[in-house]
Design an enzyme around this catalytic site. Structure first.
Site, PDB file in Angstrom:
ATOM      1  CE  LYS A 110      -4.035  -2.095   2.169  1.00 40.58           C
ATOM      2  NZ  LYS A 110      -5.304  -1.763   1.533  1.00 40.58           N
ATOM      3  CD  GLU A 159      -4.989   5.340   3.499  1.00 35.91           C
ATOM      4  OE1 GLU A 159      -6.217   5.332   3.679  1.00 35.91           O
ATOM      5  OE2 GLU A 159      -4.408   4.546   2.750  1.00 35.91           O
ATOM      6  CG  HIS A 179     -13.102  -1.457   7.314  1.00 41.56           C
ATOM      7  ND1 HIS A 179     -13.676  -0.216   7.151  1.00 41.56           N
ATOM      8  CD2 HIS A 179     -12.549  -1.441   8.545  1.00 41.56           C
ATOM      9  CE1 HIS A 179     -13.478   0.508   8.233  1.00 41.56           C
ATOM     10  NE2 HIS A 179     -12.809  -0.202   9.094  1.00 41.56           N
ATOM     11  NE  ARG A 181      -7.762  -9.463  -5.586  1.00 40.06           N
ATOM     12  CZ  ARG A 181      -8.920  -8.966  -5.195  1.00 40.06           C
ATOM     13  NH1 ARG A 181      -9.995  -9.159  -5.915  1.00 40.06           N
ATOM     14  NH2 ARG A 181      -9.026  -8.260  -4.099  1.00 40.06           N
TER      15      ARG A 181
HETATM   16  P1  ADP Z   1      -8.237  -3.682   2.204  1.00 37.89           P
HETATM   17  O1  ADP Z   1      -7.088  -3.692   1.254  1.00 37.89           O
HETATM   18  O2  ADP Z   1      -7.932  -4.350   3.502  1.00 37.89           O
HETATM   19  O3  ADP Z   1      -9.532  -4.093   1.583  1.00 37.89           O
HETATM   20  P2  ADP Z   1      -8.755  -0.872   1.786  1.00 37.89           P
HETATM   21  O4  ADP Z   1      -7.642   0.078   1.937  1.00 37.89           O
HETATM   22  O5  ADP Z   1      -9.137  -1.270   0.401  1.00 37.89           O
HETATM   23  O6  ADP Z   1      -8.421  -2.172   2.643  1.00 37.89           O
HETATM   24  O7  ADP Z   1     -10.045  -0.322   2.548  1.00 37.89           O
HETATM   25  C1  ADP Z   1     -11.192  -1.111   2.757  1.00 37.89           C
HETATM   26  C2  ADP Z   1     -12.307  -0.233   3.267  1.00 37.89           C
HETATM   27  O8  ADP Z   1     -11.935   0.398   4.506  1.00 37.89           O
HETATM   28  C3  ADP Z   1     -12.674   0.930   2.371  1.00 37.89           C
HETATM   29  O9  ADP Z   1     -13.580   0.557   1.355  1.00 37.89           O
HETATM   30  C4  ADP Z   1     -13.292   1.915   3.348  1.00 37.89           C
HETATM   31  O10 ADP Z   1     -14.605   1.552   3.696  1.00 37.89           O
HETATM   32  C5  ADP Z   1     -12.427   1.715   4.570  1.00 37.89           C
HETATM   33  N1  ADP Z   1     -11.283   2.674   4.562  1.00 37.89           N
HETATM   34  C6  ADP Z   1     -10.011   2.402   4.207  1.00 37.89           C
HETATM   35  N2  ADP Z   1      -9.232   3.500   4.295  1.00 37.89           N
HETATM   36  C7  ADP Z   1     -10.013   4.504   4.719  1.00 37.89           C
HETATM   37  C8  ADP Z   1      -9.791   5.896   4.989  1.00 37.89           C
HETATM   38  N3  ADP Z   1      -8.603   6.464   4.873  1.00 37.89           N
HETATM   39  N4  ADP Z   1     -10.859   6.641   5.390  1.00 37.89           N
HETATM   40  C9  ADP Z   1     -12.097   6.077   5.524  1.00 37.89           C
HETATM   41  N5  ADP Z   1     -12.362   4.778   5.284  1.00 37.89           N
HETATM   42  C10 ADP Z   1     -11.339   3.985   4.880  1.00 37.89           C
END
Ligand code: ADP
Length: 518
Positions: free
Chosen positions: A116, A200, A235, A292
């Protein structure tokens, strides 16, 4: 050129890939673990071989066994599906070294997007807006506090190597930093083998909107529009749809171009998804790229008419992508519900078992991508996604009504599923109006919980506002989950193990042995 494909996966996605192969007249070679002898993908494949014990490390994640088998049996290509080896760049590299075609992007693109922090750095350099925060891992609590001072609380600490909604912690004040820092690092270490975490800005109540892209090896890239995946629980996506209710021509063009810039920055080809968070003002920020095929790809297939798995195969065979961006048309609306064998009465705990009666919905505009059949025993070792129900309608309203109808038709006995819960969402006014954000489900469950508590103390008023009526419906649904009966009177107070007090980290721990979700 490609006459036989090994599918390095199981369940509904292995079946989905086999279907594309059958239509292309390519032989499908299935692999399976000892827990999957009876599985649907094994039955449907042209050839199937057992590759080891149920533990993923010894079967679906066993790179050399899979590669060895592909070579021995004369497969020219391997499709990894999602989860398992799909985002393992070493696996893609090993395929290349052994002259096997990996049905996905180049290994280097997988590597960069798999971290990431590295992805954020490369995206920032490419001019792609990323969620504010760091591009390098943070080393100390003091560093986290200093950063939070700059960008403002709340922040989210995330595992650099994270995925599947795991390894993520929201921090709302300085006091929470030390314990959260330690806990997130140790979770990251145990779940992903890498303790690195970064910071973040935590966006309050955003929407999750992602763009599907497709590119060939000659450098031609297009996007296939968006999928709204805002309805999430802890999430993780639960319901996905296309188009997004917030979409305008202009926003789609902007997000599409940004997604293509992200893909270009890593020399991407094949199918991929660029995920964004969108705030209330319509600002969007790169979240991550999934290198993917995704669980929710059928939603895009329904509105564009394209078959993404077939496109991946043609691209891997070196064919040119025959579409120009202007030729991609979006028709109607599609919604997908993930049908998990999970018990909502028990914190959505995985609920494997034997499927007894199974009657899948049929009729106009309905697609079921499933890995189960009557009598099938859902193994305990893997993700409990048993099927995906996808519907298409001329517009969103028709799609919602159709989904509700299809969910009502769906009969699965023997295992508990999330179907009653999904039905309530389809009947919810806020969902109908598209008034959703990523905490929609948690908020609704919490409200239902509270209303029910209150309802026990004061008599219910005769007339209710819409909002309250929704809550009552949800409360009733909760009751139904928790009691397993349709019309039982109010139950004992939800003191512990309630949906609202559910701890996602415990769940992540319980799932450690399970494959990661797509
Ligand atoms: P993963 O790779 O574990 O799926 P992501 O980074 O794609 O994690 O985030 C999954 C979910 O978590 C997002 O769709 C959102 O709902 C929440 N999320 C992630 N980062 C943030 C953020 N900075 N602010 C608010 N919600 C977040």
């Amino acid at each position: 050129m490609i006459g036989k494909v090994l599918i390095a996966n199981r369940g509904e996605i292995a079946v989905r890939i086999l279907r594309a192969l059958m239509e292309l007249d390519i032989r499908g070679l299935a692999v399976y673990s000892e827990a999957d002898r009876e599985a649907l993908h094994v039955r449907l494949a042209d050839e199937a071989y057992c590759i080891g014990p149920p533990a993923p490390e010894e079967s679906y994640l066993a790179i050399e066994k899979i590669i060895g088998l592909a070579k021995e049996k004369g497969a020219q290509a391997i499709h990894p599906g999602y989860g398992f080896l799909a985002e393992n760049y070493r696996f893609a590299q090993r395929c290349q070294e052994e002259s096997l075609i990996f049905l996905g992007p180049p290994p280097e693109a997988i590597r960069v997007m798999g971290s990431k922090t590295e992805a954020r750095r490369v995206m920032r350099e490419a001019g792609v807006p990323v969620v504010p925060g760091t591009v390098n891992p943070v080393e100390s609590e003091a560093e986290v506090s200093a950063l939070a001072g700059e960008i403002g609380y709340p922040i989210v600490l995330k595992a650099s190597a994270g995925g599947g909604g795991k390894g993520m912690r929201i921090i709302r004040s300085r006091e929470e930093v030390p314990s959260s820092f330690r806990a997130t690092r140790s979770e990251a270490q145990s779940a992903f083998g890498d303790p690195a975490v970064y910071v973040e800005k935590y966006l309050e109540n955003p929407r999750h909107v992602e763009v599907q892209i497709l590119g060939d090896q000659q450098g031609h890239l297009i996007h296939l529009g968006e999928r709204e995946c805002t309805i999430q629980r802890r999430h993780q996506k639960v319901i996905e749809e296309s188009p997004s209710v917030i979409m305008t021509e202009e926003l789609r063009r902007a997000m599409g171009e940004t997604a293509l810039a992200a893909a270009r920055a890593v020399g991407y080809y094949s199918a991929g998804t660029v995920e964004f968070l969108v705030d209330r003002r319509g600002n969007f920020y790169f979240l991550e790229m999934n290198t993917r095929l995704q669980v929710e790809h059928p939603v895009t297939e329904m509105v564009t008419g394209l078959d993404l798995v077939k496109e991946m195969i043609r691209i891997a065979a070196g064919e040119k992508l025959p579409y120009r961006q202007e030729e991609i048309q979006f028709r109607g609306a599609a919604i997908e519900c993930r049908i998990y064998a999970e018990d909502p009465a028990n914190n959505f705990f995985p609920c494997p078992g034997r499927v007894e009666v199974l009657r899948s919905p049929e009729g106009p505009g309905v697609r079921v991508d499933s890995g189960v059949f009557p009598g099938y025993e859902i193994p305990i070792y893997y993700d409990p996604l048993i099927a995906k129900l996808i519907v298409w309608g001329r517009d969103r309203q028709e799609a919602i009504r159709r989904m509700e109808r299809a969910l009502r038709e769906y009969t699965i006995t023997g295992v508990k599923t999330v179907i009653p819960f999904l039905l309530e969402v389809m009947r919810d006014e806020h969902f109908h109006r598209g008034e959703i954000d990523t905490s929609y489900i948690d908020r609704k469950l919490l409200q239902a919980d509270r209303t029910k508590e209150k309802g026990r103390m004061t008599p219910a008023p005769e007339e209710e506002g819409t909002e309250k009526a929704d809550i009552v419906v949800l409360a009733a649904a909760l009751d139904a989950f928790l009691t397993g009966k349709e019309k039982k009177p109010a139950m004992a107070p939800l003191s512990n193990g309630t949906l609202s007090s559910f701890n996602p980290w415990k769940m992540a721990g319980r799932r450690k042995l399970l494959e990661s979700r797509g």
